[in-house]
Design an enzyme around this catalytic site. Structure first.
Site, PDB file in Angstrom:
ATOM      1  N   ASN A 193       0.829  -1.205   0.000  1.00 41.33           N
ATOM      2  CA  ASN A 193       0.000   0.000   0.000  1.00 41.33           C
ATOM      3  C   ASN A 193       0.873   1.269   0.000  1.00 41.33           C
ATOM      4  O   ASN A 193       2.020   1.217  -0.407  1.00 41.33           O
ATOM      5  CB  ASN A 193      -1.025  -0.012   1.129  1.00 41.33           C
ATOM      6  CG  ASN A 193      -2.337   0.634   0.682  1.00 41.33           C
ATOM      7  OD1 ASN A 193      -2.336   1.751   0.205  1.00 41.33           O
ATOM      8  ND2 ASN A 193      -3.427  -0.094   0.806  1.00 41.33           N
TER       9      ASN A 193
ATOM     10  N   HIS B  43       3.333   0.087  -2.764  1.00 39.42           N
ATOM     11  CA  HIS B  43       3.799  -1.298  -2.738  1.00 39.42           C
ATOM     12  C   HIS B  43       5.329  -1.417  -2.722  1.00 39.42           C
ATOM     13  O   HIS B  43       5.906  -2.275  -3.417  1.00 39.42           O
ATOM     14  CB  HIS B  43       3.199  -2.074  -3.924  1.00 39.42           C
ATOM     15  CG  HIS B  43       1.699  -2.161  -3.897  1.00 39.42           C
ATOM     16  ND1 HIS B  43       0.973  -2.204  -2.720  1.00 39.42           N
ATOM     17  CD2 HIS B  43       0.776  -2.199  -4.911  1.00 39.42           C
ATOM     18  CE1 HIS B  43      -0.318  -2.283  -3.009  1.00 39.42           C
ATOM     19  NE2 HIS B  43      -0.475  -2.269  -4.316  1.00 39.42           N
TER      20      HIS B  43
ATOM     21  N   HIS C 123      -1.316  -9.891  -3.315  1.00 32.27           N
ATOM     22  CA  HIS C 123      -2.194  -9.057  -4.133  1.00 32.27           C
ATOM     23  C   HIS C 123      -2.986  -9.889  -5.148  1.00 32.27           C
ATOM     24  O   HIS C 123      -3.128  -9.485  -6.314  1.00 32.27           O
ATOM     25  CB  HIS C 123      -1.340  -8.000  -4.840  1.00 32.27           C
ATOM     26  CG  HIS C 123      -2.059  -6.734  -5.159  1.00 32.27           C
ATOM     27  ND1 HIS C 123      -3.179  -6.695  -5.948  1.00 32.27           N
ATOM     28  CD2 HIS C 123      -1.817  -5.463  -4.788  1.00 32.27           C
ATOM     29  CE1 HIS C 123      -3.571  -5.435  -6.057  1.00 32.27           C
ATOM     30  NE2 HIS C 123      -2.775  -4.663  -5.365  1.00 32.27           N
TER      31      HIS C 123
ATOM     32  N   ASP D  40     -11.462   0.961  -3.102  1.00 27.05           N
ATOM     33  CA  ASP D  40     -10.003   0.828  -3.059  1.00 27.05           C
ATOM     34  C   ASP D  40      -9.593   1.380  -1.705  1.00 27.05           C
ATOM     35  O   ASP D  40      -8.908   2.390  -1.603  1.00 27.05           O
ATOM     36  CB  ASP D  40      -9.374   1.615  -4.221  1.00 27.05           C
ATOM     37  CG  ASP D  40      -7.886   1.340  -4.356  1.00 27.05           C
ATOM     38  OD1 ASP D  40      -7.373   0.490  -3.607  1.00 27.05           O
ATOM     39  OD2 ASP D  40      -7.242   1.985  -5.209  1.00 27.05           O
TER      40      ASP D  40
ATOM     41  N   GLU E 107      -6.455  -7.471   0.386  1.00 22.88           N
ATOM     42  CA  GLU E 107      -5.037  -7.383   0.747  1.00 22.88           C
ATOM     43  C   GLU E 107      -4.936  -7.144   2.249  1.00 22.88           C
ATOM     44  O   GLU E 107      -5.149  -6.031   2.718  1.00 22.88           O
ATOM     45  CB  GLU E 107      -4.386  -6.229  -0.017  1.00 22.88           C
ATOM     46  CG  GLU E 107      -4.527  -6.325  -1.516  1.00 22.88           C
ATOM     47  CD  GLU E 107      -4.451  -4.953  -2.193  1.00 22.88           C
ATOM     48  OE1 GLU E 107      -3.483  -4.210  -1.947  1.00 22.88           O
ATOM     49  OE2 GLU E 107      -5.369  -4.613  -2.951  1.00 22.88           O
TER      50      GLU E 107
HETATM   51  C1  BGC Z   1      -4.114  -0.256  -4.661  1.00 26.70           C
HETATM   52  C2  BGC Z   1      -4.722   0.226  -5.947  1.00 26.70           C
HETATM   53  C3  BGC Z   1      -3.806  -0.122  -7.075  1.00 26.70           C
HETATM   54  C4  BGC Z   1      -3.540  -1.606  -7.059  1.00 26.70           C
HETATM   55  C5  BGC Z   1      -2.560  -2.052  -8.111  1.00 26.70           C
HETATM   56  C6  BGC Z   1      -3.953  -1.723  -4.738  1.00 26.70           C
HETATM   57  O1  BGC Z   1      -3.382  -2.218  -3.574  1.00 26.70           O
HETATM   58  O2  BGC Z   1      -4.868   0.124  -3.530  1.00 26.70           O
HETATM   59  O3  BGC Z   1      -4.933   1.612  -5.918  1.00 26.70           O
HETATM   60  O4  BGC Z   1      -4.318   0.277  -8.310  1.00 26.70           O
HETATM   61  O5  BGC Z   1      -3.058  -1.996  -5.812  1.00 26.70           O
HETATM   62  O6  BGC Z   1      -1.366  -1.394  -7.978  1.00 26.70           O
END
Ligand code: BGC
Length: 344
Positions: free
Chosen positions: A79, A106, A176, A246, A308
């Site tokens: 995140n 991430h 993810h 999200d 997640e």
């Molecule tokens: C995020 C999204 C993102 C996705 C892919 C998720 O964990 O919250 O905003 O688009 O990951 O990167």
């Protein structure tokens, strides 16, 4: 039973292996060493028909070039971190701002795009390891990461995360996976329940504002089963600014499942258990069908949903959130379980 095979070769020439763990009910999980990625999960429906319930890729090129983290292990900090900045003991760290040059997302993808080492532990367990050097993407500490994947006889896939750093640092690891329990189409008809009385609303850059907002009376109320699509486009700035869900849900204490989802048509159901304080519900809002996934099928918007499990986003800058700092030598350990069954 675990079978090992070659999955492909990265652009840099590294070999990527694929491991299939199968139990006696023929439930099977494919895991690849690129990103310690859960590549596929084959689960039976109410008629005993198996389908792959993960969206993603069947080639290494897909994972390297087209991925939005499908199935990948994510870290060091899953995140977002606001402005790619945080402090530990008065020392300021600047980490990679890989999202529009504003936020760190991430961990800059380091763990997700590394080739991990793998060891088969026994008939149902696989261990993957990766060492991240001190200063990788700006994060302090050389960290030894380990993830174990175990497929149990009750169709539970247990994912355990371990990390030890040689300096005080922050750790937030997740997987993810984009689930689609129908194995096709989109997930808007799936039913979902999340054991959370509150969530963390965000600003336009998807960073929590700091508010812990009750879900009561909002589109974020998943305390009873609700169709994912029912209110995904409800009139709420929280949904408008990121095209749907999200968001991090603040999980209630206790041993209940953090979330349960099922596909009414096939009956396939998944329960998620975790010891972490939060879970990000993301529904593939930003996928637009331009990228080919498995068998060349386009990855359409809402083709899958992600749960997640995590520390809340931007925790290193939010002293009121449950903290994710680990001392030098301290063991970080966390477990998330995805258990599959058929809805009764
Ligand atoms: C995020 C999204 C993102 C996705 C892919 C998720 O964990 O919250 O905003 O688009 O990951 O990167």
């Amino acid at each position: 039973m675990i079978v090992r095979d070659v999955f492909g070769t990265t652009e840099k020439g590294e070999r990527v292996d694929i491991f299939t763990i199968k139990n006696s009910s023929e439930t099977a999980v494919d895991i690849i060493t690129y990103g310690a990625t859960i590549n596929s999960i084959y689960v039976a429906d109410k008629n005993g028909e198996f389908a792959d319930v993960l969206c993603g890729f069947d080639t290494i090129e897909g994972h390297e070039k087209l991925s939005n983290y499908q199935g990948m292990t994510v870290g060091r900090y899953a995140n977002r971190i606001a402005n790619g900045e945080f402090e530990i003991d008065g020392v300021k760290y600047e980490v990679v701002k890989n999202e529009k040059g504003i936020t760190s997302l991430h961990g800059g993808g380091e763990l997700s795009h590394a080739v991990w080492k793998a060891i088969i532990i026994d008939d149902s367990s696989l261990e993957m390891t990766y060492t991240s050097p001190d200063g990788a993407n700006g994060f302090p500490g050389k960290v030894d990461f380990k993830v174990t994947f175990t497929l149990h006889e009750d169709n539970a896939l247990e994912v355990k995360y371990f990390a030890v750093s040689d300096k005080k640092t922050v750790i937030n690891m997740t997987n993810h996976a984009y689930f689609n329990l129908a194995g096709k189409g989109d997930i808007l008809n799936h039913m979902l329940k999340i054991n959370a009385d509150a969530y963390t609303p965000t600003d336009a850059t998807s960073i929590p504002t700091g508010e812990i907002r009750p879900v009561e009376g909002t589109a974020f109320d998943f305390r009873e089963f609700k169709q994912i699509g029912k209110e995904i486009h409800a009139d709420d700035i929280q949904l408008d600014q990121c095209k749907g869900y999200d968001h991090n849900f603040c999980l209630n204490d206790g041993d209940d499942a953090a979330a349960i989802a099922y596909d009414p048509e096939s009956g396939r159901m998944m329960e998620v258990f975790t010891d972490l304080p939060g879970v990000q519900l993301y529904c593939g809002n930003f996928l637009d069908g331009t990228r080919p996934g498995k068998k060349g099928e386009p990855l359409i918007q809402h083709c899958g949903f992600c749960l997640e499990t995590q520390y809340y986003p931007n925790t290193p800058n939010m002293p009121a959130f449950p903290q994710c700092t680990v001392d030098a030598g301290e063991k970080f350990e966390s477990t998330t379980v995805f258990r599959f069954s058929v809805k009764k």
